[in-house]
Write a protein that holds these residues in place. Structure first.
Motif, PDB file in Angstrom:
ATOM      1  N   GLU A 119       0.839  -1.205   0.000  1.00  0.00           N
ATOM      2  CA  GLU A 119       0.000   0.000   0.000  1.00  0.00           C
ATOM      3  C   GLU A 119       0.874   1.255   0.000  1.00  0.00           C
ATOM      4  N   LEU A 120       1.936   1.169   0.808  1.00  0.00           N
ATOM      5  CA  LEU A 120       2.850   2.323   0.867  1.00  0.00           C
ATOM      6  C   LEU A 120       3.399   2.612  -0.518  1.00  0.00           C
ATOM      7  N   GLY A 121       3.807   1.525  -1.180  1.00  0.00           N
ATOM      8  CA  GLY A 121       4.377   1.685  -2.522  1.00  0.00           C
ATOM      9  C   GLY A 121       3.377   2.363  -3.436  1.00  0.00           C
ATOM     10  N   LYS A 122       2.097   1.883  -3.360  1.00  0.00           N
ATOM     11  CA  LYS A 122       1.058   2.463  -4.202  1.00  0.00           C
ATOM     12  C   LYS A 122       0.904   3.940  -3.912  1.00  0.00           C
ATOM     13  N   VAL A 123       0.812   4.221  -2.611  1.00  0.00           N
ATOM     14  CA  VAL A 123       0.616   5.631  -2.204  1.00  0.00           C
ATOM     15  C   VAL A 123       1.745   6.473  -2.760  1.00  0.00           C
ATOM     16  N   GLU A 124       2.963   5.949  -2.613  1.00  0.00           N
ATOM     17  CA  GLU A 124       4.111   6.755  -3.036  1.00  0.00           C
ATOM     18  C   GLU A 124       4.070   6.994  -4.545  1.00  0.00           C
ATOM     19  N   THR A 125       3.764   5.926  -5.296  1.00  0.00           N
ATOM     20  CA  THR A 125       3.760   6.134  -6.753  1.00  0.00           C
ATOM     21  C   THR A 125       2.637   7.093  -7.121  1.00  0.00           C
ATOM     22  N   GLU A 126       1.447   6.890  -6.503  1.00  0.00           N
ATOM     23  CA  GLU A 126       0.336   7.809  -6.811  1.00  0.00           C
ATOM     24  C   GLU A 126       0.736   9.230  -6.481  1.00  0.00           C
ATOM     25  N   TYR A 127       1.383   9.333  -5.337  1.00  0.00           N
ATOM     26  CA  TYR A 127       1.786  10.671  -4.862  1.00  0.00           C
ATOM     27  C   TYR A 127       2.711  11.313  -5.899  1.00  0.00           C
ATOM     28  N   GLN A 128       3.646  10.504  -6.369  1.00  0.00           N
ATOM     29  CA  GLN A 128       4.580  11.037  -7.376  1.00  0.00           C
ATOM     30  C   GLN A 128       3.796  11.470  -8.610  1.00  0.00           C
ATOM     31  N   VAL A 129       2.888  10.596  -9.029  1.00  0.00           N
ATOM     32  CA  VAL A 129       2.114  10.905 -10.239  1.00  0.00           C
ATOM     33  C   VAL A 129       1.356  12.211 -10.051  1.00  0.00           C
ATOM     34  N   THR A 130       0.668  12.298  -8.906  1.00  0.00           N
ATOM     35  CA  THR A 130      -0.149  13.506  -8.714  1.00  0.00           C
ATOM     36  C   THR A 130       0.722  14.742  -8.604  1.00  0.00           C
ATOM     37  N   THR A 131       1.819  14.609  -7.879  1.00  0.00           N
ATOM     38  CA  THR A 131       2.645  15.815  -7.757  1.00  0.00           C
ATOM     39  C   THR A 131       3.190  16.188  -9.121  1.00  0.00           C
ATOM     40  N   GLU A 132       3.555  15.168  -9.905  1.00  0.00           N
ATOM     41  CA  GLU A 132       4.047  15.492 -11.246  1.00  0.00           C
ATOM     42  C   GLU A 132       2.945  16.180 -12.040  1.00  0.00           C
ATOM     43  N   ALA A 133       1.746  15.632 -11.901  1.00  0.00           N
ATOM     44  CA  ALA A 133       0.619  16.205 -12.637  1.00  0.00           C
ATOM     45  C   ALA A 133       0.398  17.649 -12.193  1.00  0.00           C
ATOM     46  N   ALA A 134       0.412  17.811 -10.897  1.00  0.00           N
ATOM     47  CA  ALA A 134       0.165  19.157 -10.374  1.00  0.00           C
ATOM     48  C   ALA A 134       1.245  20.116 -10.837  1.00  0.00           C
ATOM     49  N   SER A 135       2.464  19.572 -10.924  1.00  0.00           N
ATOM     50  CA  SER A 135       3.548  20.480 -11.283  1.00  0.00           C
ATOM     51  C   SER A 135       3.560  20.785 -12.773  1.00  0.00           C
ATOM     52  N   SER A 136       3.021  19.844 -13.576  1.00  0.00           N
ATOM     53  CA  SER A 136       3.005  20.136 -15.019  1.00  0.00           C
ATOM     54  C   SER A 136       1.889  21.152 -15.264  1.00  0.00           C
ATOM     55  N   PRO A 137       2.197  22.225 -15.943  1.00  0.00           N
ATOM     56  CA  PRO A 137       1.242  23.331 -15.982  1.00  0.00           C
ATOM     57  C   PRO A 137      -0.043  23.035 -16.748  1.00  0.00           C
ATOM     58  N   THR A 138      -0.024  22.028 -17.633  1.00  0.00           N
ATOM     59  CA  THR A 138      -1.182  21.854 -18.532  1.00  0.00           C
ATOM     60  C   THR A 138      -2.463  21.527 -17.769  1.00  0.00           C
ATOM     61  N   GLN A 139      -2.384  20.528 -16.865  1.00  0.00           N
ATOM     62  CA  GLN A 139      -3.652  20.075 -16.297  1.00  0.00           C
ATOM     63  C   GLN A 139      -3.752  20.454 -14.831  1.00  0.00           C
ATOM     64  N   SER A 140      -3.438  21.671 -14.517  1.00  0.00           N
ATOM     65  CA  SER A 140      -3.560  22.044 -13.100  1.00  0.00           C
ATOM     66  C   SER A 140      -4.951  22.612 -12.863  1.00  0.00           C
ATOM     67  N   SER A 141      -5.943  21.794 -13.129  1.00  0.00           N
ATOM     68  CA  SER A 141      -7.323  22.258 -12.932  1.00  0.00           C
ATOM     69  C   SER A 141      -7.726  22.050 -11.490  1.00  0.00           C
ATOM     70  N   GLU A 142      -8.882  22.552 -11.138  1.00  0.00           N
ATOM     71  CA  GLU A 142      -9.323  22.420  -9.740  1.00  0.00           C
ATOM     72  C   GLU A 142      -9.538  20.961  -9.386  1.00  0.00           C
ATOM     73  N   GLN A 143     -10.095  20.269 -10.350  1.00  0.00           N
ATOM     74  CA  GLN A 143     -10.413  18.857 -10.095  1.00  0.00           C
ATOM     75  C   GLN A 143      -9.149  18.125  -9.688  1.00  0.00           C
ATOM     76  N   GLU A 144      -8.056  18.438 -10.388  1.00  0.00           N
ATOM     77  CA  GLU A 144      -6.784  17.787 -10.077  1.00  0.00           C
ATOM     78  C   GLU A 144      -6.426  18.012  -8.622  1.00  0.00           C
ATOM     79  N   SER A 145      -6.463  19.278  -8.268  1.00  0.00           N
ATOM     80  CA  SER A 145      -6.015  19.577  -6.896  1.00  0.00           C
ATOM     81  C   SER A 145      -6.966  18.932  -5.902  1.00  0.00           C
ATOM     82  N   GLN A 146      -8.233  18.871  -6.292  1.00  0.00           N
ATOM     83  CA  GLN A 146      -9.206  18.210  -5.424  1.00  0.00           C
ATOM     84  C   GLN A 146      -8.775  16.772  -5.194  1.00  0.00           C
ATOM     85  N   SER A 147      -8.478  16.088  -6.302  1.00  0.00           N
ATOM     86  CA  SER A 147      -8.134  14.674  -6.167  1.00  0.00           C
ATOM     87  C   SER A 147      -6.861  14.534  -5.331  1.00  0.00           C
TER      88      SER A 147
END
Length: 1670
Positions: A458-486
């Motif tokens: 589970e930790l591994g999953k969380v960490e990878t998801e976390y990386q994905v989301t932070t990457e997503a958040a950091s990439s300027p294209t899809q920084s919509s509200e929904q993203e930050s919500q998720s």
């Protein structure tokens, strides 16, 4: 035909009742054969599904009858089964009847029937539920199931259920009723029923159809309301039962637990928990608590075994455990179920080891639900097991005599139970020994494995998801509200999950650890040990990942303890919070856990015997194979999970350190540990088993630290900190003893540093900071390794290929070099040697690229102190030499100053003279380098300066650097000069000399490079500062004699005290500074404060000149002379016709100086010559005006005066050490004056002359020491002057010449000059005294006689030649200046006479006869000039006082009291007499003729004197023979003649002249009377003896004189003769008459001549006398 079949089937079905009827009737015959056939036919019908509901009911009724008649029982069962499975027509009553029928058959007498019936019942029950499932499937699309609500719906409300569901509900409800021994509602006609069978059926339904219960409210309700209470109720006998409790304790006998029921109940519970946990949270809590209770030690063995099996089933389901944790442990008021389970397993294991002795009440061993610690106190019953521990080869646990085999139970991860499956057993089975233990052991392992793998996944999953989301958040294209919500949702989810994970770990770790530690200690099987260690390792890693420090540390501690020998008092394990030693209870999160102490008797194979690490009790310690196994686990942990170890690195490393020590591994280069011999004590004993392991362990150890490069920064820091604190402990242990220290930590710090070079910045400071501390350790081995590690790291750091490279990353380079600098503060020489060797290597490999690192590297060389031993200084100096020869051009120019400082500091080291001297040579080389590269250096320095200035302005601070206002390049020179200046005051004379020469040479050779303004600093900060220090040192230097100059060097007597050696330095320095002032005057004079500098320089010259050292004082005067020869530049306007003589040597070409390796002559455009030229050009630059120039000369005069007056002033007291200035010094001093005077003559006044006189006088008075006298004293035969006396006279001569041509007001100085010279003249008779000093005067001694005396300390000079020369000067001067007003007014003549009176009166007593002769001739010369002047000024009275002085002088000379020496020859005497005659002639020619201008008293005195001279004065010492000559007859005659001449002057023009003659007469007569009287007297006394010749001569002379006188009187006109005179003449008569009696014929004839003239006085007496006239 095909189409007809369905219709045909349908028709059959419709009419099936009729179709079936015949068969049923056939069955009714009860005839076996018929019945069998009929049943077969019915079965065929059923299997073709052509039986309607009604027909089915009929069939069932028929079967019931058969059953009641016990016919064809097996066939019946078969038929029922076919009927129910082939179709779904049987419902409700029919179905229940069919089921009851099966149940009834189950309880027949026939075993086969029973079993078949049981199977049929099971199948039928399954069918009923399967139908319901199918029904749900069919209706799924039509109606959505209502959401399940756990309402309190009445159990009768089955109306809502569909037919199949209703059947199932009724069936399940009745099963519950039956198990509970109640009447069924639906299964009417049941006769008997067993609980065991009921429970099995319930279990199978629950297990096979969980979805039914989960989807239908009604069923759920049944579960809660019926099943659970039932189970709890049935459990009661087990709960209440206590083994061994007596029946007396309770009134009602306690029902014993019954194995079959109990076991089945546990199975049901397992299913309930597994499938319906979510529905039955509360109920499960009760079940689980019961399970835990069943493990208690007071429960029967079989109960504990099945309970453990049940728990095992739970342990392999991590998700389930997770739910427990969430539902119970994490709720506030709930039982901590998960924790209790784990603790219960631990307690079980403990209690198995501590079997209570039989017969003791077991109540003492009760374990509460929250306390999992079994009592430790219960002693192991040694008699219980006969097997000797360790004999067996079976895998087993062995603890304190309790031996428990390990059984192979199950494959890992599956809970395959043994006793829960024993459904056929009625009696509780015999549980083999070790079974419960083995299951419990597996529970623990599975629990750990499950939890850790689940959480890590589970930790591994969380960490990878976390990386994905932070990457997503950091990439300027899809920084919509929904993203930050998720993202935030995810964060929440993660927080929740993390809380659960942490709670799970926190709940279980205490119990796990306690149990695993105990098992580890007890394990004798390698595989088991491996498993335990693996569990501990995974737990530790998990805790680490979750950041649970306490638990992580506790697990690690356990592994660590396992690695070390039992009872090995390892401090780190005691002190850390993580673990307590045996028998100490420690509380973690409210739970108290008791650690069981390790058993002392180990049954392990000993594989190594080694030394305990210092600080442990002495002796040896043994390592077993299990210790090594633990060690490998530890290594594994560190290797794989280093990133999560954090602070527990300390535990891990401390343990490894001890193990490494015991195994005797020693560090080798690079920090890797290799097997080596132990240093002390019995050497380490290793079995072959472990010998093969050692390289592997060593390898793993190295790999462990290599892998540190993959750790993240924080973990790396933890590792470094741990190593550091470990090392600190090792250091503490190594204090105060010389035992071999543990170098593990230091070696590993080195290894870690080397592999992490790519990010060295983050760990450099802690790493090197600690190694520096190690370097300061008193234990040499420890220190050595600290230094080795540090220098290796620095060298590796500098050679590592960094990105960006070091040349672009100055900060990093400085960081890397900094520790090298820090090592300088360590005093141990071995460390410093390492440091310097490192510097040398760095220079050789990286010298060209050091760049900004230079100051640090140079600082290291410069930090070597004097007291640090020769080898260190030598090494450091080698480095410096390398720098100066090879690297000056490559280093930044800003570092050049440091090079100068360092080279200077080596000069100051006094360990090795050669180094000091060589370093001065280096400074010279450096100065050459500056000179050659001047422009480049200047440019770079100016650039740097500008940058710094800008920085400073931005920060608003002032720029600090030495010699600030000067430009940077000049500052560099100034630093060089200042350094050399320091060396010029080094205690060692050789160094001082070398430095002094170098300093003045560099200033001389390269000084022209300096800016004009910088000279100011050179003068004040360098030269004068140096002079001050030299002066101070010289004046305070020791006067003790130095025997030899170290070694066999002999020291010359002129250098055999420190004072004399300092004198040489002072001389050098002063001369150097004076030379600079002289040659650079054109540069210095335009500086603002030249006059102040001049004053300071003069002050230095003065103090040197006044120093009590001949060498220094003389040199000071030489310097004085040098600076006074300077010619100041002259303006056009007042240029003299001839240009001034320039005494400056003008080097136009500064000689070709050999630099290091390259020599090229070059001409400076602004050479001195040109500068001088500039001054005399038409438009001169700044020229100091005459006034200032004059001031300089006057300052020089004042200095000269102070030197003169101080140096010649006699000391107050005298002893052996009194300092008296030398003749050369005084000569030099006086010789300075004429040159000086030329510049100050215009303002030179009387006061100054007075001052000069004092000095000249004192200087001449100074005696010389007897050892110098042979060189200075002239022999008396040669009347020469000493050079000092010459100088004095020259000085006066210069003055007198200047006055001569000078103005009127200067001429008043003449008298003073006369005074001075006359004072010198007096020396001829009275040598000057020098204070109280007793000198031997060499009076009248010829030179070679001096040696006859014991040589006096001091010898007075022969002043006669000097005095005589002075006298000659006086006469010359007087001849020139007699008429000067000043000379007249100041009574110079009188003073001359007064001075001459001394030698004249002494005459023969003078030290030298030449003196009085010269005096006489001088007097005659002076008078011949002076008397006319005196007469001229007679009226003014200016000469009044001179006359008596003159008279006395004549008197003293002519009638001297001194006796001529015996050896005086006749000729000498006659010559002397002729001198006397000359004097009388002077009187007769120069004085008496002018009597009217001369005071009467004087003339009277002269007359008296002549009178005295005219009568022979006798000298009694003469022999008769000489008497004629000795009587000075010539002289007497001359006197008499003069008297007579002036007695009767015929032409008396003035009364004054008459007065002279009258006076002369009366004197003469009185004199005659006296002589006659004395003669008569003597004649009478002598009787017959003749009187002495001279007396006879005298009387004859007198008698002749009397007759001559009377003749003269007669010739004179009577009016010219005073009556008084006549009276005196007549008065002679009686006396003459008395002489008649004399016997001498000569006297008689003379007497006759004398008496004859008296006839003219014979007259008759006059009548009366009036007015005195006859």
């Amino acid at each position: 035909m095909q189409e007809e079949i369905p219709t045909c089937q349908g028709a059959l079905k419709e009419n099936s009742s009729e179709v079936v009827q015949p068969f049923l009737m056939g069955c009714g015959t009860k005839e076996p054969k018929i019945t069998q056939l009929c049943l077969a036919a019915v079965q065929r019908l059923m299997s073709h599904e052509v039986v309607s509901e009604t027909a089915a009911g009929n069939i069932i009724n028929m079967l019931w009858q058969l059953m009641e008649n016990s016919l064809e029982e097996l066939k019946l069962l078969q038929t029922v089964l076919v009927l129910l499975t082939t179709n779904t027509v049987v419902h409700d009553e029919a179905l229940s009847k069919a089921i009851v029928l099966c149940f009834r058959l189950h309880f027949t007498k026939d075993n086969i029937t029973n079993n078949t019936a049981a199977a049929t019942v099971r199948q039928v029950v399954t069918v009923v539920f399967e139908r319901m499932v199918a029904e749900d499937e069919r209706h799924r699309d039509i109606i959505e199931q209502p959401i399940l609500v756990q309402g309190n719906s009445n159990r009768r409300s089955v109306s809502t259920l569909k037919p199949c569901a209703k059947d199932a509900y009724m069936l399940f409800q009745d099963l519950c009723q039956l198990v509970n021994a109640d009447a069924p509602y639906w299964l009417v006609g049941m006769t008997e029923m067993t609980r065991t069978f009921g429970l099995e059926l319930l279990e199978s339904v629950l297990n096979d159809f969980p979805q039914v219960f989960l989807q239908h409210q009604e069923f759920s309700f049944l579960l809660k309301e019926r099943v659970c209470p039932l189970v709890i109720k049935l459990f009661s006998p087990n709960i209440k039962f206590r083994q061994g409790s007596g029946s007396s304790s309770s009134p009602a006998p306690v029902e014993k637990p019954y194995f079959p029921i109990c076991m089945r109940l546990l199975r049901v519970v397992s299913v309930l928990i597994k499938q319906f946990y979510s529905l039955l949270v509360t109920e499960c809590e009760i079940f689980l608590s019961l399970l835990v209770k069943f493990l208690d030690a007071d429960k029967p063995q079989w109960l504990r075994a099945v309970a453990v099996e049940s728990i095992h089933r739970l342990c392999v389901q991590p998700q389930l455990l997770r739910s427990f944790c969430q539902s119970y442990d994490m709720k506030q008021h709930s039982t901590k179920v998960f924790r209790d389970i784990v603790n219960a397993l631990g307690s079980l294991i403990q209690s198995l080891f501590l079997v209570p002795p039989t017969g003791t009440p077991a109540a003492a061993n009760q374990a509460g639900s929250s306390n999992s610690g079994g009592p430790v106190s219960a002693p192991a019953n040694s008699g219980m097991l006969g097997i000797g521990g360790g004999v067996t080869l079976l895998p087993a646990f062995e603890y304190r005599g309790t031996w428990i085999p390990i059984l192979t139970i199950t494959v890992q991860g599956s809970a395959k139970a043994t006793y829960l499956e024993m459904l056929d057993k009625v009696e509780p089975p015999n549980i083999p020994e070790g079974y419960a233990m083995s299951v419990a052991f597996h529970c623990l392992l599975d629990l750990v494995r499950g939890i850790t793998s689940m959480i890590e996944e589970e930790l591994g999953k969380v960490e990878t998801e976390y990386q994905v989301t932070t990457e997503a958040a950091s990439s300027p294209t899809q920084s919509s509200e929904q993203e930050s919500q998720s993202t935030s949702d995810q964060m929440d989810k993660e927080i929740v999950s993390r809380a659960v994970w942490e709670e799970m770990v926190n709940a279980c770790w205490c119990g796990l650890l306690a149990a695993l530690s105990l098992l580890l200690d007890a394990s004798t099987d390698e595989a088991a040990t491996e498993n335990i260690l693996k569990a501990e390792l995974t737990m530790a890693a998990l805790c680490g990942r979750l950041g649970l420090v306490t638990s992580r540390d506790a697990f690690i501690t356990a592994i660590c303890k396992g690695s070390l020998p039992p009872h090995y008092a390892l401090t780190i394990l005691n002190t850390t919070t993580a673990a307590a030693l045996s028998n100490k209870s420690y509380s973690i999160q409210g739970q108290s856990v008791m650690m069981i102490s390790p058993s002392s008797e180990s049954h392990q194979q000993v594989v190594a015997v080694g030394q305990p690490l210092a600080g442990q009790p002495q002796g040896t310690v043994m390592l077993t194979s299990k210790n090594i196994q633990c060690m490998r686990t530890l290594l594994n942990l560190a290797h794989c999970h280093g990133a999560v170890l954090g602070t527990s690195w300390q535990l891990v490393l401390a343990t490894l350190q001890h193990l490494v020590w015991i195994l005797g591994l020693k560090p080798s280069s690079g920090g890797a540990l290799k097997p080596g011999r132990a240093v002390e004590g019995p050497s380490t004993v290793l079995t072959t088993a472990v010998m093969t392991d050692l390289p592997v362990i060593s390898n793993i150890l190295s790999r462990l630290f290599e892998s540190s490069q993959y750790l993240d920064d924080v973990s790396l820091h933890h590792l470094i900190n741990a190593l550091c604190s470990l090392s600190l402990e090792a250091m503490d242990m190594a204090y105060g003893n010389n035992k071999e220290p543990s170098l593990f930590a230091v070696a590993k710090l080195l290894e870690t540093g080397l592999v992490n070079m790519h990010r060295i910045e983050i760990l450099w400071r802690p790493l090197t900071g600690h190694l520096l501390e190690v370097c300061q350790h008193p234990n040499s081995r420890m220190r050595e390794w600290g230094a080795e590690a540090l220098t290796s790291l620095i060298k590796a750091g500098l050679t590592f290929n960094h990105d960006p490279p070091l040349s672009q990353n100055q900060r990093l380079q400085l960081l890397l070099l900094n520790p090298l600098k820090e090592m300088s503060s360590i005093n141990h020489p071995d460390i410093r040697l390492k440091q310097l060797e490192c510097v040398l290597q760095i220079l050789q490999s990286q010298g060209d690229s050091l760049g900004p690192g230079w100051p640090l590297v140079l600082g290291v060389m410069g930090a070597i102190r004097n007291d640090q031993g020769e080898s260190l200084i030598r090494t450091a100096f080698q480095c410096l030499q390398l720098v100066v020869t090879d690297f000056l051009p490559t280093m930044p120019c800003t570092c050049l100053q440091i090079v100068v400082d360092v080279a200077g500091s080596f000069g100051l080291h006094n360990q090795e003279l050669n180094i000091s001297l060589t370093s001065i040579g280096l400074l010279w080389n450096i100065s050459d380098y500056f000179f050659q590269r001047g422009e480049v250096i200047e440019k770079e320095l100016n650039k740097e300066e500008a940058a710094q200035q800008k920085q400073a302005e931005e920060k608003g601070v002032l720029l600090h650097r030495p010699f600030h206002p000067a430009p940077p390049f000049d500052c560099l020179w100034l630093c060089l000069y200042a350094k050399l200046g320091e060396l010029c005051v080094d205690p060692r004379p050789a160094v001082r000399k070398s430095a002094g020469q170098t300093l003045f040479s560099t200033i001389g050779a390269h000084g022209t490079l300096l800016q004009h303004s910088t000279w100011h600093t050179v003068i004040w900060k360098v030269l004068f500062h140096l002079l001050d220090r030299v002066r101070e040192s010289s004046t305070t230097a020791d006067k003790e004699k130095i025997e030899s100059g170290g070694g066999n060097i002999l020291i010359h007597h002129s250098r055999d005290t420190a004072e004399k050696q300092w004198a040489e330095t002072w001389v050098l320095t002063l001369a150097g500074v004076a030379r600079i002032f002289n040659t650079r005057r054109y540069l210095l004079q335009p500086l603002g404060d030249f006059s102040r500098a001049w004053d300071v320089l003069l002050d230095h010259i003065q103090s040197a000149a006044l120093s009590k050292n001949n060498e220094v004082s003389l040199a000071a005067l030489k310097s004085f002379q040098e600076i006074l020869q300077i010619v100041s530049p002259v303006r056009d306007s007042d240029k003299p016709e001839t240009p001034p003589a320039i005494n400056v040597t003008v080097p136009v070409l500064i000689g070709s100086m050999s630099g290091s390796g390259l020599s090229r002559p070059f001409v400076r455009t602004d050479s001195i010559g040109e500068r001088l030229g500039r001054y005399s050009s038409s438009e001169p630059p700044i020229v100091t005006d005459e006034l200032e120039d004059l001031n300089l000369w006057w300052a020089a005069w004042n200095t000269w005066y102070r030197i003169g007056s101080e140096s010649t002033k006699p000391p107050v007291t005298f002893d052996k050490l009194t300092f008296i200035p030398s003749q050369p010094f005084l000569t030099a001093l006086i010789q300075i004056f004429p040159a000086l005077y030329q510049h100050i003559k215009t303002g030179f006044n009387m006061d100054d002359l007075q001052k000069l006189g004092v000095i000249l006088h004192s200087a001449v008075s100074v005696p010389i020491s007897s050892d110098a006298s042979p060189f200075i004293l002239p022999s008396y035969t040669e009347a020469v002057l000493t050079s000092l006396q010459e100088a004095v006279l020259t000085a006066l001569d210069v003055l007198q010449k200047a006055i001569c041509v000078g103005s009127e007001n200067m001429q008043i100085m003449y008298p003073a000059i006369f005074d001075q010279l006359l004072a010198f003249v007096e020396f001829s008779c009275k040598p000057p005294q020098y204070g109280q000093l007793e000198t031997k005067h060499i009076a009248n001694a010829k030179y070679n006689q001096i040696q006859l005396f014991a040589p006096a300390e001091w010898v007075a000079l022969n002043y006669v030649p000097f005095a005589e020369r002075s006298l000659e000067v006086v006469v010359d001067l007087y001849q020139k200046t007699a008429c000067h007003k000043a000379v007249v007014n100041e009574k110079v003549l009188q003073n001359i006479i007064k001075t001459l009176r001394v030698p004249l009166s002494l005459k023969y007593s003078c030290p030298s006869e030449s003196t009085w002769k010269l005096a006489v001739s001088s007097l005659l010369k002076v008078l011949s000039i002076g008397l006319p002047v005196a007469r001229q000024h007679a009226s003014s009275g200016k000469f009044d006082s001179m006359w008596p002085e003159l008279a006395n002088t004549f008197e003293d000379f002519l009638f001297t009291k001194s006796i001529p020496p015996d050896n005086l020859s006749i000729q000498e005497f006659q010559r002397n007499e002729s001198i006397d005659v000359e004097v009388v002639q002077l009187i007769s020619t120069e004085i008496l003729p002018y009597a009217n201008f001369i005071p009467k008293e004087f003339v009277g005195q002269i007359m008296t004197m002549l009178n005295k001279g005219s009568i022979h004065s006798q000298s009694s010492s003469f022999t008769e023979a000489e008497i004629d000559i000795r009587l000075r007859e010539e002289f007497s005659k001359m006197c008499f003649e003069t008297l007579l001449q002036f007695s009767f002057s015929n032409k008396v023009t003035t009364p004054q002249e008459g007065y002279i003659s009258r006076m002369a007469l009366s004197v003469l007569l009185k004199r005659s009377q006296d002589v006659l009287h004395r003669y008569i007297e003597d004649e009478r006394l002598s009787g017959k003896c003749p009187l002495p010749r001279q007396q006879v001569t005298e009387i004859i002379f007198v008698l002749k004189a009397v007759s001559t006188l009377i003749d003269s009187l007669k010739k004179t006109q009577p009016e010219n003769v005073d009556g008084n005179t006549w009276a005196q003449v007549i008065a002679l008569y009686p006396t003459l008459v008395e002489c008649i009696t004399c016997s001498s014929s000569e006297v008689c004839s003379a007497l006759k001549d004398a008496l004859v003239p008296f006839k003219d006085f014979m007259q008759p007496p006059a009548s009366k006398v009036q007015n005195g006239e006859s």
